[in-house]
Structure formats: structure tokens, C-alpha cells
Scaffold this motif. Structure first.
Motif, PDB file in Angstrom:
ATOM      1  N   TYR A  68      -5.259  -4.301   0.620  1.00  0.00           N
ATOM      2  CA  TYR A  68      -4.330  -4.213   1.749  1.00  0.00           C
ATOM      3  C   TYR A  68      -4.696  -3.106   2.730  1.00  0.00           C
ATOM      4  O   TYR A  68      -4.385  -3.181   3.925  1.00  0.00           O
ATOM      5  CB  TYR A  68      -2.896  -4.020   1.243  1.00  0.00           C
ATOM      6  N   SER A 103       5.282  -9.836   0.638  1.00  0.00           N
ATOM      7  CA  SER A 103       4.527  -9.329  -0.509  1.00  0.00           C
ATOM      8  C   SER A 103       5.345  -9.633  -1.761  1.00  0.00           C
ATOM      9  O   SER A 103       6.386  -9.021  -1.992  1.00  0.00           O
ATOM     10  CB  SER A 103       4.285  -7.825  -0.369  1.00  0.00           C
ATOM     11  N   PHE A 146       3.556  -5.209  -5.274  1.00  0.00           N
ATOM     12  CA  PHE A 146       3.851  -3.785  -5.088  1.00  0.00           C
ATOM     13  C   PHE A 146       3.770  -3.015  -6.404  1.00  0.00           C
ATOM     14  O   PHE A 146       3.559  -1.802  -6.401  1.00  0.00           O
ATOM     15  CB  PHE A 146       5.239  -3.634  -4.464  1.00  0.00           C
ATOM     16  N   GLU A 147       3.903  -3.705  -7.528  1.00  0.00           N
ATOM     17  CA  GLU A 147       3.800  -3.067  -8.832  1.00  0.00           C
ATOM     18  C   GLU A 147       2.409  -2.496  -9.091  1.00  0.00           C
ATOM     19  O   GLU A 147       2.225  -1.682  -9.999  1.00  0.00           O
ATOM     20  CB  GLU A 147       4.136  -4.074  -9.934  1.00  0.00           C
ATOM     21  N   VAL A 196       0.595  -0.969  -6.581  1.00  0.00           N
ATOM     22  CA  VAL A 196       0.270  -0.030  -5.494  1.00  0.00           C
ATOM     23  C   VAL A 196       0.157   1.399  -5.993  1.00  0.00           C
ATOM     24  O   VAL A 196      -0.771   2.131  -5.627  1.00  0.00           O
ATOM     25  CB  VAL A 196       1.329  -0.131  -4.367  1.00  0.00           C
ATOM     26  N   TYR A 223       2.318   4.738  -1.987  1.00  0.00           N
ATOM     27  CA  TYR A 223       3.476   4.107  -1.366  1.00  0.00           C
ATOM     28  C   TYR A 223       3.546   4.402   0.130  1.00  0.00           C
ATOM     29  O   TYR A 223       3.853   3.513   0.938  1.00  0.00           O
ATOM     30  CB  TYR A 223       4.774   4.573  -2.036  1.00  0.00           C
ATOM     31  N   TYR A 278       0.960   2.358   1.931  1.00  0.00           N
ATOM     32  CA  TYR A 278       1.344   0.943   1.913  1.00  0.00           C
ATOM     33  C   TYR A 278       2.334   0.651   3.039  1.00  0.00           C
ATOM     34  O   TYR A 278       2.139  -0.279   3.831  1.00  0.00           O
ATOM     35  CB  TYR A 278       1.948   0.602   0.558  1.00  0.00           C
ATOM     36  N   LEU A 312       9.739  -7.634   0.812  1.00  0.00           N
ATOM     37  CA  LEU A 312       9.103  -7.042  -0.364  1.00  0.00           C
ATOM     38  C   LEU A 312       9.812  -7.563  -1.616  1.00  0.00           C
ATOM     39  O   LEU A 312      11.020  -7.376  -1.778  1.00  0.00           O
ATOM     40  CB  LEU A 312       9.208  -5.514  -0.307  1.00  0.00           C
ATOM     41  N   THR A 333       9.632  -7.235  -5.646  1.00  0.00           N
ATOM     42  CA  THR A 333       8.979  -6.395  -6.654  1.00  0.00           C
ATOM     43  C   THR A 333       9.866  -6.167  -7.861  1.00  0.00           C
ATOM     44  O   THR A 333      11.095  -6.134  -7.751  1.00  0.00           O
ATOM     45  CB  THR A 333       8.584  -5.029  -6.051  1.00  0.00           C
ATOM     46  N   ILE A 383      10.989   3.389  -3.037  1.00  0.00           N
ATOM     47  CA  ILE A 383      10.922   2.453  -1.916  1.00  0.00           C
ATOM     48  C   ILE A 383      11.622   3.027  -0.690  1.00  0.00           C
ATOM     49  O   ILE A 383      11.102   2.967   0.429  1.00  0.00           O
ATOM     50  CB  ILE A 383      11.533   1.098  -2.317  1.00  0.00           C
ATOM     51  N   SER A 410       9.613   4.132   2.854  1.00  0.00           N
ATOM     52  CA  SER A 410       9.851   3.308   4.049  1.00  0.00           C
ATOM     53  C   SER A 410      10.640   4.056   5.126  1.00  0.00           C
ATOM     54  O   SER A 410      10.655   3.628   6.287  1.00  0.00           O
ATOM     55  CB  SER A 410      10.606   2.033   3.656  1.00  0.00           C
TER      56      SER A 410
END
Length: 383
Positions: free
Chosen positions: A223, A235, A239-240, A242, A247, A250, A266, A268, A298, A302
Motif C-alpha cells: 500500500y 480495505s 489492516f490486521e 499493518v 498506522y 497507512y 475500513l 478489520t 484507529i 486517523s
């Protein structure tokens, strides 16, 4: 000791290891050599000492070695986790070593990104084709109104498309496209073009076959190598892999690639805790270098990049999905048994059962989170 050599469970020797393990199990509803279907039946005299010495790694490896059997491993795992034995099953030295390793090294760096693909996803398409449903979705189904695994996976794909508000002509990026399940569904039913990336050569090959004739491009790529602009990004079950050290990168990548009024979904597995840890057996045999994010991970990664529009938890559906996979695996194993070892068969049966028990115990969650860039006036999430 093979299954052909065994006559029945052995009488456990009266040892310190046996007494300690029996004490730990008190109140869990699980009894060594008990009569309930979730009670493990022991076939090796060193079972107790191995479990006390190696924890969850020893429990999984000893099953692969044929040291014990259990009719309902899923229920055994659920009861053990509800009894609080999950974290205690990881020896302190192993936990400390992993934290040191994860702190000093980026276990999910770009150079290491393909390890899990080679170790697990490239194991053999013939195996996964027999375990999964015709969509080849290797992630949680949505069972709200579904009666079969196939219906649940189609419902999950449809739900994701609706949450993304797909429209004909859109260009969608699928990060971790697997065997092309979402790409095929979205292109066929919503008239979008899809670029999917995976770190598995076997997945990429089969995904291209499944999406032939559709506006779908499948690439073997990490990615972090992506460029361009996409109307929507999805996705599912990636994500597990990454890792907590990546993070931020990403979400920065997603923010950089997402169109101004775009949406990102997302999907996940999630951890109830923000502590960085892994199950050593899963790490060694199933998903090398995998680590589960917490809600805090998360949210923190973000923040200031994307606006969280919706958070949907349907973790209990993963219990039912995993049990359906295990039923498929058991029913069709004879078709490929000559291509794989008995140890591989026991490894998959244990993996699917234990993970089902973990979701049943609510020790693990399944989240679908929708993000935007905050330019939209409103977002109403379908269910």
C-alpha cells in the motif's frame, strides 16, 4: 504419536504441572479428560508441563502434534477466555520479548510486507477454495438476514458497497483485495472500475482470473507504493497486517489517495485493548507479524486526517463465519489430503476453532468504520 497409534486418553500423572494446570482451570468449566465435549482428552504424559512452559504456543503445537483431542475446541477456547486465561496463557518472557522486538523493529516494514502472503495466503488456492464460499471472501460475513455462509458473504459485500455509496463510473481502490471478491462484486453490480492490491502471488493470480472481462486491475503491491486519486477506498481484512508502527503512514496514504468528497471503508478485526501483543501460536503458524488494532489505535491514527462517519461492530458474526469455514474445511479436506500433511490439517482445524471461540467470548471484535475527508454535509450509514 499418531492418531492410528492411540487407543484412548491416558491417565494424567500426579505431578506438580498437572496440579497447577487443574487449579488454573477451576471455575472455567473445562476439565482435563472430562466428559463434556469441550473437555480436552490428553494422549501424552508431558502435556501439562508443556502447557505451563509454553502457554498458548504449546497448546496449539501440542494439538498439531496429536497430544490431545477435543470435540468442541471452539467452546473450550471460549470458556478459557471468559475465565480470564487468555493473557495468562502467554509466558511473561514471551510478552516482554515481543514488546522489545516490536519496539526496536518495524515488523511490518515495506521490506517485510510480503512475509505473511508467502507464509499463509500462498499456501494453496485449492485449500482456500474448499474452505471459503464461492465469493472467496476471507473475512467476516454479515449474518443479519443470512442463512448460509454464501448469503452472509454476499450481504457483507453489498453492505460495504452501500456504505461507500458506489455509483457507475467511480474508480475504487481495494487495499488488500485478496482473491478479488469485493473487486468482482463491485465492478459487476455497481459499474465501478477497481484497482486491487495484494501481497500474495497466489491471490493475485486467482483474482485476475475471477475478474477477467471486468474493469478490474489486480496488482502485487504494498500500500505504501500507491499513487493516484480514487473516488472510494476500501480495505477488508488487511489492516490486521499493518502494525502499530505503520498506522500513521497507512492513514496518511489513504488521505493522500482519497478524492475530496470520497469515502473510505475500513473492515478489520479489533482488539479490546491497546497494549501491543500477539498470540504466539497465531504469529508463528497463521499470520506472521500480524497485530490487531484497538479502537484507540484507529482513532489516534486517523485524527486530523479523516473524519470518522460511522463505526459498526458485528464481531459475533465472525464466530458463525469461522464455524462455517471449519465445516467446509472438514467436509472437503479429503479432496486435497494427499497434497498436504496431517499437521497442516490439524493446524487449520485448531486455528478456525480457537478463533471462533475468541469471538464468541467477545475477546475479539469486527469493525467496519467509514471515513470521509469532512467535506460532505451528511452521511447516513446503512445497516
Amino acid at each position: 504419536m499418531t492418531s492410528e497409534q492411540r487407543i484412548g486418553p491416558i491417565a494424567l500423572p500426579d505431578s506438580r504441572a498437572q496440579r497447577v494446570l487443574s487449579t488454573l482451570l477451576e471455575g472455567s468449566g473445562v476439565t482435563l479428560n472430562g466428559e463434556a465435549p469441550w473437555d480436552p482428552q490428553i494422549y501424552h504424559p508431558d502435556f501439562c508441563s508443556r502447557i505451563l512452559r509454553q502457554g498458548s504456543l504449546g497448546l496449539g503445537e501440542s494439538f498439531m502434534d496429536g497430544w490431545w483431542e477435543c470435540e468442541q475446541i471452539d467452546e473450550m477456547a471460549c470458556r478459557l477466555l471468559q475465565h480470564g486465561l487468555g493473557e495468562r496463557a502467554r509466558p511473561p518472557a514471551d510478552r516482554i520479548m515481543y514488546r522489545l522486538q516490536a519496539g526496536l523493529l518495524n515488523l511490518q516494514s515495506k521490506a517485510r510486507a510480503y512475509i505473511v502472503g508467502e507464509a499463509h495466503y500462498d499456501l494453496g488456492n485449492d485449500l482456500f477454495e474448499r474452505m471459503l464460499d464461492p465469493t472467496m471472501c476471507y473475512s467476516c460475513g454479515y449474518w443479519k438476514e443470512a442463512g448460509t455462509l454464501h448469503e452472509a458473504q454476499l450481504a457483507k459485500l453489498e453492505l460495504a458497497c452501500r456504505k461507500l455509496e458506489l455509483r457507475p463510473g467511480m474508480h475504487v481502490l481495494d487495499i488488500g483485495c485478496g482473491w478479488g471478491s469485493f473487486a468482482e462484486y463491485a465492478a459487476r453490480h455497481y459499474g465501478v472500475s477497481v484497482t486491487g492490491i495484494t501481497i500474495s502471488r497466489e491471490q493475485a493470480e486467482l483474482a485476475r482470473e475471477r475478474c477477467a472481462g471486468l474493469p478490474v486491475e489486480i496488482e502485487l503491491k504494498d500500500y505504501r507504493e500507491l499513487t493516484g486519486c480514487y473516488d472510494r477506498i476500501v480495505s477488508i481484512g488487511m489492516f490486521e497486517h499493518v502494525g502499530h508502527r505503520n498506522y500513521d503512514v497507512y492513514f496518511q496514504t489513504v488521505e493522500r489517495l482519497l478524492a475530496e468528497y470520497g469515502l473510505f471503508l475500513l473492515h478489520t478485526i479489533g482488539s479490546n485493548h491497546s497494549e501491543i501483543s500477539v498470540d504466539p501460536w497465531i504469529d508463528r503458524y497463521i499470520f506472521p507479524n500480524g497485530v490487531l488494532p484497538s479502537a484507540r489505535h484507529i482513532a489516534d491514527a486517523s485524527e486530523n486526517l479523516l473524519l470518522m462517519e460511522d463505526w459498526h461492530n458485528f464481531g459475533p458474526d465472525y464466530d458463525r463465519t469461522l464455524m462455517a469455514w471449519r465445516d467446509n474445511f472438514d467436509a472437503h479436506w479429503h479432496e486435497i489430503a494427499d497434497r498436504y500433511s496431517q499437521r497442516t490439517e490439524r493446524m487449520f482445524r485448531y486455528y478456525l476453532s480457537v478463533c471462533a471461540g475468541a469471538f464468541r467470548a467477545r475477546d475479539l471484535q469486527l469493525w467496519q468504520v467509514v471515513f470521509s475527508r469532512g467535506r460532505r454535509a451528511r452521511y447516513d450509514a446503512p445497516r
